[in-house]
Design an enzyme around this catalytic site. Structure first.
Site, short mmCIF file in Angstrom:
data_model
loop_
_atom_site.label_atom_id
_atom_site.label_comp_id
_atom_site.label_asym_id
_atom_site.label_seq_id
_atom_site.Cartn_x
_atom_site.Cartn_y
_atom_site.Cartn_z
N HIS A 108 0.85 -1.18 0.00
CA HIS A 108 0.00 0.00 0.00
C HIS A 108 0.89 1.24 0.00
CE1 HIS A 108 -1.34 3.25 2.81
NE2 HIS A 108 -2.34 3.29 1.97
N ARG A 262 -16.33 8.57 -3.32
CA ARG A 262 -16.91 7.44 -4.05
C ARG A 262 -16.59 6.15 -3.30
NH1 ARG A 262 -15.11 4.16 -8.70
NH2 ARG A 262 -16.96 3.52 -9.89
#
Length: 302
Positions: A108, A262
């Site tokens: 990540h 979103r």
């Protein structure tokens, strides 16, 4: 220079997303990225790119977002109450990579910029970001390379920078309810706004551009190792820890949801498959036990 150049930061982030997607697709060799552009009702939007079912990466998502609004969300003002009531802009690139081969670690990274403004007052701004790696089967060579790359990119910015941001990463990516690290760490920084904008922006660029230098050599070393049902079973179990952290502790996930971002893009960090098992205990002397014994406990890798 201490005046934030928002346009310059945005252009860097858009270019960074492009470069990372190109290099990940090249490393995969089979699948490409699909792009979704989206707009946020409260202001702003972004573009989400996802690679699925590749030769190397089961799923890789690389998101760019630039949102703005009249009120800072609660997740951002919890530790900065003086920002309540200010308008804000937030932009960043965030990515999560879930390889198929259990010997290739999940990873990540993100880099981000916030600015909060109120008429008649000086803008408050900062950078944040970092990168971390979550192996399922640990290799000392990979851990050393990962941390050495992180230390090398930090070195021009101060002798203590790597040690400080490594510790912050270890502290942040910690599952308190499990008393367990998520992975082997890396770098984590936030609220970076000194000594000036130029220094902070250059450091953020170094972190963003350094991620693939740290990660792709690990992928190349491990992607062709043979694996079977046992390794896959353990990988999916450990992916469950990734889900737990992101949904319970991650501030970025909370910020995105609270700002009306979103949802599909925010939860792109979730692995496509994961599993849980009640009171799992690794077999003594096994490679799975070695992850818990030799890699998850915090240590100095270099």
């Amino acid at each position: 220079m201490n005046t934030p150049d928002i346009a310059q930061v945005k252009q860097f982030l858009l270019n960074l997303q492009e470069q990372i997607c190109q290099q990940l697709a090249q490393a995969d060799g089979q699948a490409g990225f699909e792009e979704d552009s989206w707009t946020r009702e409260g202001g702003g939007g972004g573009r989400s790119r996802v690679l699925r079912n590749g030769a190397v990466f089961e799923q890789a998502g690389v998101n760019f977002s630039h949102v703005h609004g009249d009120q800072m969300p609660a997740s951002a003002t919890a530790h900065r109450p003086e920002l309540a009531g200010r308008s804000f802009e937030a932009m960043g690139v965030s990515l999560v990579i879930h390889p198929e081969n259990p010997y290739v670690p999940t990873s990540h990274a993100n880099v981000r910029f916030f600015i909060a403004q109120k008429p008649g007052t000086t803008p408050v701004w900062w950078f944040g970001g970092g990168f971390d790696m979550t192996p399922y089967y640990g290799f000392v060579e990979d851990a050393v390379h990962w941390h050495q790359t992180a230390a090398d990119l930090c070195q021009p910015f101060g002798e203590d920078v790597y040690a400080r941001y490594k510790k912050w990463c270890d502290d942040y990516f910690f599952l308190r309810h499990r008393n367990e690290q998520r992975g082997i760490g890396g770098l984590f920084f936030d609220d970076l706004n000194t000594p000036d904008f130029d220094y902070c922006f250059r450091f953020t660029q170094a972190v963003g551009e350094g991620f693939l230098k740290a990660y792709l050599p690990v992928v190349a070393r491990r992607k062709n190792l043979p694996w079977g049902e046992r390794e896959r079973h353990f990988q999916l179990y450990r992916r469950g820890r990734y889900v737990e952290f992101n949904l319970v502790w991650d501030r970025g996930t909370l910020f995105g949801l609270q700002t009306g971002g979103r949802t599909e893009s925010i939860l792109m960090s979730m692995p496509p498959l994961a599993r849980w098992e009640y009171d799992y205990q690794p077999e003594p002397g096994s490679p799975e036990e070695a992850l818990y014994r030799d890699f998850l406990p915090v240590k100095a890798w270099i």
